[in-house]
Every structure is written in C-alpha cells, then in structure tokens.
Motif scaffolding. Sequence first.
Motif, short mmCIF file in Angstrom:
data_model
loop_
_atom_site.label_atom_id
_atom_site.label_comp_id
_atom_site.label_asym_id
_atom_site.label_seq_id
_atom_site.Cartn_x
_atom_site.Cartn_y
_atom_site.Cartn_z
N ARG A 93 69.35 28.80 21.17
CA ARG A 93 68.32 29.73 21.62
C ARG A 93 66.99 29.44 20.92
N GLY A 94 67.05 28.67 19.86
CA GLY A 94 65.83 28.34 19.14
C GLY A 94 65.58 29.30 18.00
N SER A 95 64.73 28.88 17.10
CA SER A 95 64.36 29.73 15.98
C SER A 95 62.88 29.54 15.72
N LEU A 96 62.34 30.41 14.92
CA LEU A 96 60.92 30.38 14.63
C LEU A 96 60.70 29.71 13.27
N VAL A 97 59.86 28.69 13.23
CA VAL A 97 59.47 28.03 11.99
C VAL A 97 58.03 28.46 11.71
N THR A 98 57.75 28.88 10.48
CA THR A 98 56.39 29.27 10.12
C THR A 98 55.64 28.03 9.68
N VAL A 99 54.47 27.81 10.28
CA VAL A 99 53.60 26.69 9.93
C VAL A 99 52.40 27.27 9.17
N VAL A 100 52.14 26.73 7.98
CA VAL A 100 51.03 27.18 7.15
C VAL A 100 49.99 26.07 7.13
N CYS A 101 48.79 26.37 7.65
CA CYS A 101 47.71 25.39 7.70
C CYS A 101 46.62 25.81 6.70
N ILE A 102 46.06 24.81 6.03
CA ILE A 102 45.09 25.07 4.96
C ILE A 102 43.89 24.15 5.14
N VAL A 103 42.69 24.73 5.12
CA VAL A 103 41.45 23.95 5.28
C VAL A 103 40.41 24.52 4.32
N GLY A 141 62.56 32.93 7.50
CA GLY A 141 61.64 31.91 7.99
C GLY A 141 60.19 32.33 7.83
N TRP A 142 59.96 33.46 7.18
CA TRP A 142 58.61 33.98 6.99
C TRP A 142 58.15 33.74 5.57
N MET A 143 56.85 33.86 5.35
CA MET A 143 56.25 33.72 4.04
C MET A 143 56.70 34.85 3.13
N THR A 144 56.97 34.53 1.87
CA THR A 144 57.29 35.53 0.85
C THR A 144 56.34 35.32 -0.32
N ALA A 145 56.34 36.26 -1.26
CA ALA A 145 55.45 36.15 -2.43
C ALA A 145 55.76 34.89 -3.23
N SER A 146 57.03 34.60 -3.45
CA SER A 146 57.38 33.41 -4.25
C SER A 146 57.03 32.12 -3.50
N LEU A 147 57.20 32.11 -2.18
CA LEU A 147 56.82 30.92 -1.41
C LEU A 147 55.30 30.74 -1.42
N PHE A 148 54.55 31.85 -1.41
CA PHE A 148 53.09 31.73 -1.45
C PHE A 148 52.65 31.04 -2.74
N VAL A 149 53.31 31.33 -3.85
CA VAL A 149 52.98 30.66 -5.11
C VAL A 149 53.27 29.16 -4.98
N GLU A 150 54.36 28.80 -4.30
CA GLU A 150 54.66 27.38 -4.07
C GLU A 150 53.57 26.72 -3.21
N VAL A 151 53.06 27.47 -2.22
CA VAL A 151 51.97 26.95 -1.38
C VAL A 151 50.72 26.74 -2.24
N LEU A 152 50.43 27.66 -3.15
CA LEU A 152 49.29 27.47 -4.06
C LEU A 152 49.47 26.21 -4.91
N HIS A 153 50.69 25.97 -5.40
CA HIS A 153 50.95 24.74 -6.16
C HIS A 153 50.75 23.51 -5.26
N HIS A 154 51.12 23.61 -4.00
CA HIS A 154 50.92 22.52 -3.04
C HIS A 154 49.42 22.23 -2.88
N ILE A 155 48.61 23.29 -2.79
CA ILE A 155 47.16 23.11 -2.70
C ILE A 155 46.64 22.42 -3.95
N LYS A 156 47.08 22.88 -5.11
CA LYS A 156 46.63 22.30 -6.38
C LYS A 156 47.02 20.82 -6.48
N LYS A 157 48.24 20.51 -6.06
CA LYS A 157 48.74 19.14 -6.17
C LYS A 157 48.05 18.19 -5.19
N THR A 158 47.77 18.65 -3.99
CA THR A 158 47.27 17.75 -2.95
C THR A 158 45.75 17.76 -2.80
N SER A 159 45.07 18.63 -3.51
CA SER A 159 43.61 18.62 -3.46
C SER A 159 43.08 18.16 -4.80
#
Length: 168
Positions: A93-103, A141-159
């Motif tokens: 039936r499919g599932s929902l994947v959350t895509v986080v885009c950053i610019v 499959g949704w954003m959580t507080a702990s995942l948001f911190v991981e996203v911030l680390h991703h921004i720090k690492k890749t920028s």
Amino acid sequence: MAGTDWMKSFMRRHTTLSLRKPENTSIARIAGFNKESVEEFYSNLEQVLRKYKFSPRRIFNLDETGVTTVLPSPKVVAEKGKRQVGQVTSAERGSLVTVVCIVNAIGNFISPCLIFPRQKYLPHFIEGAPYGTLGLASKSGWMTASLFVEVLHHIKKTSTVQLKIPSC
C-alpha cells in the motif's frame, strides 16, 4: 433546490469561476498563523540578525514534506468501449517517507535527509539517493526532536559553516 443543471448554467454564466479541490489546512496551522505571531517572528529574527550579524550563507531554511513510496495510478488513453484498463502495481500500500530539504539564503543547498518509517535505519534505504544524503528512521517516519539534532549535525558536517548545536 438547486440541482446539477442549475450548477452547470451558473458556471457557464460565471466564466471566471472553476470547480477546484481545496487543500486541507489544520486548525492548529490556521490558529498559529496570525498577524501577532508573524510580527513576533520577524521581530525576533530582526533582533537576532542585528545581534549576531549573520551573513546570508549562514542563514538556513529547512522544510520537510512527506513523499509516498507508491504513486497513484495515472490516467491513460484507451479505446472507447473498453471496460477495463489494467496496470501492474506492487502489492504494498506504500508508506510515507519524510524528505528534509535545506537551503541557505544565497541559494546553496545541502544534501537532503530522508526519514523512513522504521524502527532501525539500514544503509541500503538510501541507495541511489543524491551523494551525501542522510538516512534516518523513526517509528512514524516523521521528524522528532532527537532526529532534528541529527539534521543539525548533518548541516554542520556538510556545510562550511560552523554551528553550535545544543545537546538534548
């Protein structure tokens, strides 16, 4: 009572109108988007920008959206009179994947983050994704507080921007 004929005539007389499907908007979003909230946001933003004098390359915008893994059936052209037009689909039936885009404010983007509805993330989930994509998992499959911190680390690492990230 107005019927279908009345509606069709009404639409013919008013050519600037069209029948459209409305977008769903939650009550919480409507309640949070008011003049006072918007003014408070921009006031806070102005204070922070004046205090820290961030350059545009250090100002990031992040947005998330849900993408289904099974696409809806498209319309197809078929011979008149055919009763059935078939299409092969997967059984899921499919599932929902959350895509986080950053610019950032000068238009540079950071590779995306994908949040899968799983208990545990496995590296093959992002095979074929853009280079540097961060794969994550949460039960919903949704954003959580702990995942948001991981996203911030991703921004720090890749920028090239050095960020101070608070711990949770």
